[in-house]
Write an enzyme that holds these catalytic residues in place. Structure first.
Site, PDB file in Angstrom:
ATOM      1  N   LYS A  54       0.348  -1.129   0.362  1.00 42.65           N
ATOM      2  CA  LYS A  54       0.228   0.176   0.070  1.00 42.65           C
ATOM      3  C   LYS A  54       0.927   0.935  -0.343  1.00 42.65           C
ATOM      4  O   LYS A  54       0.431   2.247  -1.067  1.00 42.65           O
ATOM      5  CB  LYS A  54      -0.685   0.000   1.043  1.00 42.65           C
ATOM      6  CG  LYS A  54      -1.999  -0.768   1.218  1.00 42.65           C
ATOM      7  CD  LYS A  54      -2.753  -0.836   2.367  1.00 42.65           C
ATOM      8  CE  LYS A  54      -4.084  -2.574   2.035  1.00 42.65           C
ATOM      9  NZ  LYS A  54      -4.476  -2.780   3.092  1.00 42.65           N
ATOM     10  N   GLN A  98      -5.263  -1.567   9.231  1.00 42.27           N
ATOM     11  CA  GLN A  98      -4.788  -3.140   8.256  1.00 42.27           C
ATOM     12  C   GLN A  98      -5.623  -3.770  10.240  1.00 42.27           C
ATOM     13  O   GLN A  98      -5.837  -4.098  10.974  1.00 42.27           O
ATOM     14  CB  GLN A  98      -3.663  -2.891   8.724  1.00 42.27           C
ATOM     15  CG  GLN A  98      -2.829  -4.255   7.406  1.00 42.27           C
ATOM     16  CD  GLN A  98      -3.812  -4.586   6.379  1.00 42.27           C
ATOM     17  OE1 GLN A  98      -3.378  -3.651   5.098  1.00 42.27           O
ATOM     18  NE2 GLN A  98      -4.451  -5.477   5.338  1.00 42.27           N
ATOM     19  N   ASP A 121     -11.098   3.198   4.222  1.00 42.48           N
ATOM     20  CA  ASP A 121     -11.660   1.688   3.349  1.00 42.48           C
ATOM     21  C   ASP A 121     -13.579   1.573   4.130  1.00 42.48           C
ATOM     22  O   ASP A 121     -14.087   0.552   3.500  1.00 42.48           O
ATOM     23  CB  ASP A 121     -11.017   0.982   5.182  1.00 42.48           C
ATOM     24  CG  ASP A 121     -10.099  -0.296   4.714  1.00 42.48           C
ATOM     25  OD1 ASP A 121     -10.054   0.125   3.630  1.00 42.48           O
ATOM     26  OD2 ASP A 121      -9.752  -0.700   5.640  1.00 42.48           O
TER      27      ASP A 121
END
Ligand code: NAD
Length: 295
Positions: A54, A98, A121
């Site tokens: 990422k 995460q 997200d």
């Protein structure tokens, strides 16, 4: 019939190029580059690889990235404090924590603490509601967003098509179903307790599978000509010790029946990070618009 292979790597590269162009325009307009903060708690090796990917891809499109690697002993309060600091930081436009988090930390609490405006997200309840109701400006979960782009590489218009989503998680299946419904598909959602899955699959013009059960969907379960999107990724080790990634669809069978199909790897996987970058740019653009709006 041999299905067309939907090339997720190539389509993800298109998305990244669009984001890079958007970032260049954003900076040329006098703004500092969009910034993404990625937070990792604990030492799960797979999560370390995802985070490194990422960060690398964020910087490659011209955005800034910050990485927060917290030890496994991090408390929920410490993590929430960091999220609150990032919420208040004007150089951070996107925050990604995460998963999975250590079991002592309440994931829902963390997701709900991330500012909806920086929730790249798309898991904050505000964004879940905005996506469900089709509100403009909602930050939408990256994997379903990527799947929609893959579907549109096959179908310009999906209104009226029958879609079945196999898997009902909050990360993939449910937001996936909402996005398909938003575009006027007739949507069904199946899960582990669904009966007669085989027949339901055979009715679907668009079949999206996200279960984590390797090879669950057999070739003769698929409607001839259907578009099949395989979200599943499972790492399996052969008897000789070699590892490979497999999807939820029996690809070698399905390719002879489907009209179009994603491979694993190289289908949905590359789209997820590309859409994270797209969401970060959208969040930065929205923040700038809000800052410029008359009081
Ligand atoms: P999850 O475990 O949270 O949910 C799985 C869903 O599948 C559940 O709704 C469950 O009821 C359903 N299911 C399980 N077995 C089933 C069966 N036999 N028949 C019908 N339904 C069944 O998983 P998730 O987070 O949604 O992920 C699903 C898969 O997608 C995993 O393989 C995961 O690695 C993969 N994934 C890939 C990406 C990507 O970027 N490509 C992103 C997220 C998840």
């Amino acid at each position: 019939m041999t299905a067309r292979i939907i090339d997720g790597k190539a389509i993800a590269a298109e998305v990244r190029a669009e984001v890079a162009a958007g970032v260049a325009a954003f900076v040329a307009d006098g703004s500092p580059p969009p910034g993404l903060a990625v937070v990792l708690v604990g030492d799960d090796p797979a999560s370390h690889v995802y985070v490194a990917n990422k960060v690398r891809q964020t910087e490659a499109v011209g955005m800034t990235s910050r990485r927060y690697m917290l030890g496994a002993e991090t408390t929920e309060r410490q993590l929430l404090d960091l999220v609150e600091r990032l919420n208040a930081d004007p150089h951070v436009h996107g925050i990604l924590v995460q998963f999975p988090l250590p079991p002592e930390i309440d994931t829902v609490k963390v997701v709900s603490t991330i500012s909806a405006a920086k929730d790249v997200d798309g898991f904050n309840p505000l964004n879940v509601g905005r996506t469900a109701t089709g509100m403009k400006g909602a930050l939408t979960p990256c994997t379903p967003l990527g799947v929609m782009r893959l579907i549109h590489s096959v179908h310009a218009d999906i209104a009226g098509l029958g879609a079945l989503v196999v898997g009902a998680s909050n990360v993939v299946g449910r937001p996936m179903a909402r996005l398909l419904l938003q575009e006027q598909c007739t949507v069904s959602v199946a899960h582990v307790l669904t009966t007669d899955l085989e027949r339901r699959c055979r009715d679907a013009d668009i079949l999206v599978v996200a279960t984590g059960v390797p090879g669950l969907i057999r070739g003769d379960w698929i409607k001839p000509g259907a578009t099949v999107i395989d979200v599943g990724i499972t790492r399996i080790t052969s008897s000789s010790g070699t590892e490979r990634l497999v999807g939820d669809v029996a690809f070698d069978e399905a390719i002879h029946v489907a009209g179009a199909i994603t491979p694993v790897p190289g289908g949905v996987g590359p789209m997820t990070i590309a859409c994270l970058l797209a969401n970060t740019l959208s969040a930065a653009q929205a923040a700038k618009e809000e800052a410029c709006a008359p009081a």
